[in-house]
Every structure is written in structure tokens, then in C-alpha cells.
Motif scaffolding. Structure first.
Motif, PDB file in Angstrom:
ATOM      1  N   VAL A 252      -7.129   0.934   5.528  1.00 41.18           N
ATOM      2  CA  VAL A 252      -6.009   1.162   6.443  1.00 41.18           C
ATOM      3  C   VAL A 252      -6.512   1.680   7.788  1.00 41.18           C
ATOM      4  N   MET A 253      -7.503   2.564   7.760  1.00 36.15           N
ATOM      5  CA  MET A 253      -8.088   3.068   9.005  1.00 36.15           C
ATOM      6  C   MET A 253      -8.650   1.900   9.816  1.00 36.15           C
ATOM      7  N   GLN A 254      -9.360   1.002   9.165  1.00 39.97           N
ATOM      8  CA  GLN A 254      -9.924  -0.160   9.859  1.00 39.97           C
ATOM      9  C   GLN A 254      -8.825  -1.112  10.350  1.00 39.97           C
ATOM     10  N   THR A 255      -7.783  -1.270   9.535  1.00 42.32           N
ATOM     11  CA  THR A 255      -6.681  -2.150   9.930  1.00 42.32           C
ATOM     12  C   THR A 255      -5.965  -1.601  11.157  1.00 42.32           C
TER      13      THR A 255
ATOM     14  N   ALA B 127       4.551  -7.119   9.476  1.00 43.75           N
ATOM     15  CA  ALA B 127       5.232  -7.662   8.309  1.00 43.75           C
ATOM     16  C   ALA B 127       6.476  -8.401   8.794  1.00 43.75           C
ATOM     17  N   GLU B 128       6.941  -9.375   8.045  1.00 40.50           N
ATOM     18  CA  GLU B 128       8.137 -10.129   8.439  1.00 40.50           C
ATOM     19  C   GLU B 128       9.327  -9.203   8.650  1.00 40.50           C
TER      20      GLU B 128
ATOM     21  N   SER C  36      -0.457   4.609  -5.810  1.00 42.43           N
ATOM     22  CA  SER C  36      -0.256   3.227  -6.263  1.00 42.43           C
ATOM     23  C   SER C  36      -1.028   2.229  -5.404  1.00 42.43           C
ATOM     24  N   GLY C  37      -1.409   2.646  -4.182  1.00 38.53           N
ATOM     25  CA  GLY C  37      -2.124   1.753  -3.279  1.00 38.53           C
ATOM     26  C   GLY C  37      -1.227   0.741  -2.580  1.00 38.53           C
ATOM     27  N   LYS C  38       0.080   0.914  -2.677  1.00 42.86           N
ATOM     28  CA  LYS C  38       0.998  -0.064  -2.100  1.00 42.86           C
ATOM     29  C   LYS C  38       1.412   0.248  -0.675  1.00 42.86           C
TER      30      LYS C  38
ATOM     31  N   GLY D  88      -6.549  -5.894   0.143  1.00 40.99           N
ATOM     32  CA  GLY D  88      -7.226  -5.757   1.429  1.00 40.99           C
ATOM     33  C   GLY D  88      -6.436  -6.215   2.638  1.00 40.99           C
ATOM     34  N   VAL D  89      -5.209  -6.710   2.435  1.00 42.22           N
ATOM     35  CA  VAL D  89      -4.387  -7.195   3.548  1.00 42.22           C
ATOM     36  C   VAL D  89      -3.217  -6.244   3.732  1.00 42.22           C
ATOM     37  N   TRP D  90      -3.211  -5.552   4.855  1.00 43.28           N
ATOM     38  CA  TRP D  90      -2.177  -4.565   5.179  1.00 43.28           C
ATOM     39  C   TRP D  90      -1.353  -5.059   6.356  1.00 43.28           C
ATOM     40  N   ARG D  91      -0.031  -4.927   6.240  1.00 52.55           N
ATOM     41  CA  ARG D  91       0.886  -5.272   7.331  1.00 52.55           C
ATOM     42  C   ARG D  91       1.741  -4.047   7.630  1.00 52.55           C
ATOM     43  N   ILE D  92       2.049  -3.890   8.900  1.00 53.49           N
ATOM     44  CA  ILE D  92       2.847  -2.740   9.318  1.00 53.49           C
ATOM     45  C   ILE D  92       4.327  -3.008   9.022  1.00 53.49           C
TER      46      ILE D  92
END
Length: 151
Positions: free
Chosen positions: A33-36, A57-58, A102-104, A133-137
Motif C-alpha cells: 500500500v505504501m508503494q501504491t 476504483a470504479e 483481513s488484508g482487504k 497485490g492490486v490496490w485501488r483507492i
């Protein structure tokens, strides 16, 4: 050594190993998340609005000073003006990241600076892991910094 003591030691070792594994997993998610967030911020410096949009995110929601922006398209359209021109009107960088066990979901926050480097605001963003590994705001909110020296 008694069987009971051996069993207790074995259980303790298992618990410590499980805790270390969970801690390692969380540390990896925090790093992601820090890198994202840092890559998201780099889109402003690079003047790359398209790359900015890819982090949304959509169903993202951004709180702006005028109204709440709903959805990827509305946010991308409203933020396009910040990507026009040769230099960035502001920059931001993550300082703190926390990830749910949960890592979600994850929360990132940090300073927002003007082109001269002066602290002008802080941001808080909530990220959702959409695939490994794919994070969306999904939520973003900025807050002006209080100038406590003003009379």
C-alpha cells in the motif's frame, strides 16, 4: 521433561510462528500500500492523468471542497485540471499505512505540499485490495492545515 510441559512448549512455538507469519503478511501488505500510494502520488509529478485514473476504483468517492465526487469517471474528470500545465500544483506522500488483518482494506495518510514544499494539507485515503497485490483507492479526503499563527 513431562508430556504436559512438552505440549505447552510445542503450542507456544506454534503460536509464535503463527504470529510471526501474520505479522510478516501484514508487513508485506503495508509495503504494498505504501508503494501504491507513492506511485499514485508520482502521477502528479509525472503529469500523467491517465495513470492517476488507473488507481481509482470504479465506485471511488473523493471529498472535495465543493462537493463529494462519486465514481471513477467523476473523480477523473474533476481532477484533470490538476494535471494540466507543466508543473504540479501540489504533491503528496504517504507517511502512515495501516492494513486490516483481513488484508482487504488499508488506510494511508500523509502530507500535501505546495510547489515550494510548504505543508498545506493532509490526506487520508482508503484502499481496497482488488486482487493479490492490486490496490485501488475507494475513499479520499484532504484536510487543510490549520495556520495556528494567525490572530
Amino acid at each position: 521433561m513431562s508430556k504436559l510441559l512438552s505440549l505447552i512448549l510445542l503450542c507456544t512455538a506454534c503460536l509464535l510462528t503463527t504470529a510471526a507469519t501474520a505479522s510478516d503478511k501484514n508487513a508485506e501488505l503495508v509495503r504494498q500500500v505504501m508503494q501504491t500510494e507513492a506511485a499514485f502520488a508520482k502521477t502528479m509529478e509525472a503529469r500523467d492523468h491517465q495513470a492517476f485514473s488507473e488507481f481509482l476504483a470504479e465506485e471511488t468517492i473523493f471529498f472535495s471542497s465543493k462537493k463529494v465526487l462519486h465514481g471513477k469517471q467523476e473523480v477523473a474528470t474533476a481532477w484533470k485540471r490538476f494535471y494540466e500545465g507543466a508543473s504540479a500544483p501540489f504533491s503528496w506522500a504517504p507517511e502512515t499505512v495501516e492494513v486490516l488483518e483481513s488484508g482487504k482494506l488499508a488506510l494511508s495518510s500523509g502530507p500535501v505540499r505546495d510547489p515550494q514544499g510548504k505543508l498545506v494539507a493532509t490526506f487520508t485515503s482508503i484502499w481496497r485490495q482488488e486482487s493479490p497485490g492490486v490496490w485501488r483507492i475507494v475513499f479520499d479526503k484532504g484536510n487543510d492545515v490549520c495556520d495556528c499563527n494567525k490572530p
